[in-house]
Design a protein around this motif. Structure first.
Motif, PDB file in Angstrom:
ATOM      1  N   GLY A 216       0.839  -1.196   0.000  1.00  0.00           N
ATOM      2  CA  GLY A 216       0.000   0.000   0.000  1.00  0.00           C
ATOM      3  C   GLY A 216       0.867   1.236   0.000  1.00  0.00           C
ATOM      4  O   GLY A 216       2.075   1.188  -0.239  1.00  0.00           O
ATOM      5  N   LEU A 217       0.249   2.384   0.276  1.00  0.00           N
ATOM      6  CA  LEU A 217       0.985   3.638   0.344  1.00  0.00           C
ATOM      7  C   LEU A 217       0.465   4.471   1.501  1.00  0.00           C
ATOM      8  O   LEU A 217      -0.697   4.367   1.898  1.00  0.00           O
ATOM      9  N   VAL A 218       1.350   5.295   2.042  1.00  0.00           N
ATOM     10  CA  VAL A 218       0.970   6.324   3.004  1.00  0.00           C
ATOM     11  C   VAL A 218       1.545   7.641   2.490  1.00  0.00           C
ATOM     12  O   VAL A 218       2.605   7.659   1.860  1.00  0.00           O
ATOM     13  N   TRP A 219       0.824   8.732   2.720  1.00  0.00           N
ATOM     14  CA  TRP A 219       1.358  10.026   2.327  1.00  0.00           C
ATOM     15  C   TRP A 219       1.126  11.039   3.442  1.00  0.00           C
ATOM     16  O   TRP A 219       0.233  10.889   4.269  1.00  0.00           O
ATOM     17  N   ALA A 220       1.991  12.038   3.451  1.00  0.00           N
ATOM     18  CA  ALA A 220       1.915  13.077   4.483  1.00  0.00           C
ATOM     19  C   ALA A 220       2.290  14.419   3.887  1.00  0.00           C
ATOM     20  O   ALA A 220       3.290  14.529   3.167  1.00  0.00           O
ATOM     21  N   ASN A 221       1.467  15.427   4.166  1.00  0.00           N
ATOM     22  CA  ASN A 221       1.815  16.813   3.843  1.00  0.00           C
ATOM     23  C   ASN A 221       2.600  17.373   5.023  1.00  0.00           C
ATOM     24  O   ASN A 221       2.069  17.491   6.136  1.00  0.00           O
ATOM     25  N   GLU A 281      -0.064   7.415  -8.960  1.00  0.00           N
ATOM     26  CA  GLU A 281      -0.131   8.578  -9.848  1.00  0.00           C
ATOM     27  C   GLU A 281      -1.304   9.483  -9.479  1.00  0.00           C
ATOM     28  O   GLU A 281      -1.194  10.724  -9.574  1.00  0.00           O
ATOM     29  N   ARG A 282      -2.410   8.900  -9.056  1.00  0.00           N
ATOM     30  CA  ARG A 282      -3.568   9.720  -8.674  1.00  0.00           C
ATOM     31  C   ARG A 282      -3.232  10.608  -7.478  1.00  0.00           C
ATOM     32  O   ARG A 282      -3.607  11.785  -7.438  1.00  0.00           O
ATOM     33  N   HIS A 283      -2.524  10.051  -6.494  1.00  0.00           N
ATOM     34  CA  HIS A 283      -2.149  10.857  -5.329  1.00  0.00           C
ATOM     35  C   HIS A 283      -1.158  11.955  -5.705  1.00  0.00           C
ATOM     36  O   HIS A 283      -1.159  13.026  -5.088  1.00  0.00           O
ATOM     37  N   ILE A 284      -0.321  11.704  -6.700  1.00  0.00           N
ATOM     38  CA  ILE A 284       0.594  12.750  -7.167  1.00  0.00           C
ATOM     39  C   ILE A 284      -0.197  13.869  -7.827  1.00  0.00           C
ATOM     40  O   ILE A 284       0.025  15.058  -7.542  1.00  0.00           O
ATOM     41  N   ARG A 285      -1.123  13.521  -8.707  1.00  0.00           N
ATOM     42  CA  ARG A 285      -1.909  14.532  -9.414  1.00  0.00           C
ATOM     43  C   ARG A 285      -2.768  15.355  -8.461  1.00  0.00           C
ATOM     44  O   ARG A 285      -2.969  16.567  -8.670  1.00  0.00           O
TER      45      ARG A 285
END
Length: 372
Positions: A216-221, A281-285
């Protein structure tokens, strides 16, 4: 005597002709791999099989060059041209020869550390129950490594043993902000957390997306000074390469069985990673902030995943790495499957594959970026 010499000449001619025919087929196959990777006309798993074979066919073409230089020098031109074309098209993603950057421009230099830690060895019951030197060494290493942002894949916790209560130890070390793929496991006695991000800088927003149990992926601002960047930490489907299992077989039937298993896992992995990278790619866009993507992509620089990513974001190894940058600490060993990609607004100052750290089946990677 003359007849035996003549027979010897005919045999030599036959094998040279056969070798030349195989050389022609090899060159055509290599050019097919170049076209598939450069143009991406299809993302079918069979095309992926051809693409990842590029380093192997390079070696075979080099063998052809050497053979013909010894026997028929004029025939060496074919494989030589194929190899030169490969260097022109894909040399930078294969071997990086960047020099270390000088004094960086004004801004904040931020190092992003990424490491597949192989569960710290804590998936083993005895390792998890009793504090062992092996597990302590890798945990102490990742805690002490000097980087304000740390990303992990296959992160594991055994909170019942103080040495293995890794989330608590990170917070005590100053990494007060974090995001986990499986947050419910972060305080358990046998917690497969998966992908994780730890940061000294404030995380103002974060999210996660589970592909399957392990991936999976996790992202953080993350707020750095007066700016905000997005870190996306990914762990894509495994390649399924277990070359060691094939080599240890002492019977042909065992070799065939293990080889079929590897090919089946490769096919499944190609299909899964192609779908998973579309979600990355969706999370990047969707990000309104400059993005750095890091993690265990489980795919080489000659793959659909890598090519799709580098068409969106520059690759940090290509721009600031050194040498071959191999990241897999198992057989076959000569592959780079852990990557970092960065937004052009976050220029990379340096990129390192830390290949002297052998605690896991991967080597750590670290990129330093300028937040202007």
């Amino acid at each position: 005597m003359a007849i035996s010499v003549r027979i010897g000449q005919l045999i030599a001619f036959f094998f040279r002709s056969l070798f030349w025919s195989l050389n022609l087929l090899l060159s055509l196959f290599t050019l097919l791999g170049y076209w598939l990777l450069y143009s991406l006309p299809t993302e079918h798993w069979s095309a992926g099989m051809v693409m990842i074979s590029i380093p192997v066919v390079w070696v075979l073409n080099l063998v052809c060059v050497i053979f013909w230089l010894i026997t028929r020098p004029w025939r060496s031109w074919l494989s030589a041209i194929v190899l030169i074309l490969g260097v022109v098209l894909f040399g930078q993603r294969t071997f990086a020869w960047n020099t270390t950057a000088g004094t960086p421009p004004a801004g904040i230099a931020v190092k992003v550390f990424s490491y597949n830690v192989l569960s710290f060895g804590l998936e083993n019951y005895w390792e998890r129950r009793y504090s062992s030197p092996k597990a302590r060494r890798i945990i102490n290493y990742v805690l002490r490594y000097d980087a304000p942002i740390k990303c992990f894949q296959e992160f594991h916790v055994a909170a019942g043993v103080p040495d293995y209560d890794v989330v608590r130890r990170f917070r005590e070390a100053g990494y007060r902000y974090s995001v986990f793929l499986h947050p419910e496991a972060a305080t358990s006695n046998d917690g497969a957390v998966g992908a994780a991000i730890f940061s000294i800088y404030p995380i103002i927003h974060s999210d996660r997306e589970v592909f399957n149990t392990n991936n999976g992926l996790v992202w953080a601002n993350i707020k750095v000074g007066n700016d905000t960047i997005r870190i996306i930490n990914v762990h894509l489907q495994s390649m399924g390469i277990r070359v060691g299992n094939v080599l240890v077989q002492d019977k042909l039937t065992g070799v065939k069985h293990e080889t079929r298993g590897v090919l089946s896992a490769l096919r499944y992995g190609f299909i899964e990673r192609r779908e998973q990278i579309q979600r990355v790619e969706r999370h990047i866009r969707e990000s309104q902030y400059p993005v750095i993507v890091t993690g265990d992509h489980n795919d080489t620089p000659y793959s659909v995943v890598y090519e799709r990513m580098r068409r969106i974001l520059p690759n940090s190894f290509e721009e600031a790495g050194h040498g071959f940058g191999f990241t897999y600490n198992r057989l076959p060993g000569f592959i780079r499957i852990d990557h970092q990609f960065h937004d052009p607004d976050l220029p990379v100052l340096n990129f390192e594959t830390i290949n002297y750290v052998r605690y896991s089946d991967h080597y750590p990677i670290a990129g330093t970026y300028l937040v202007k």
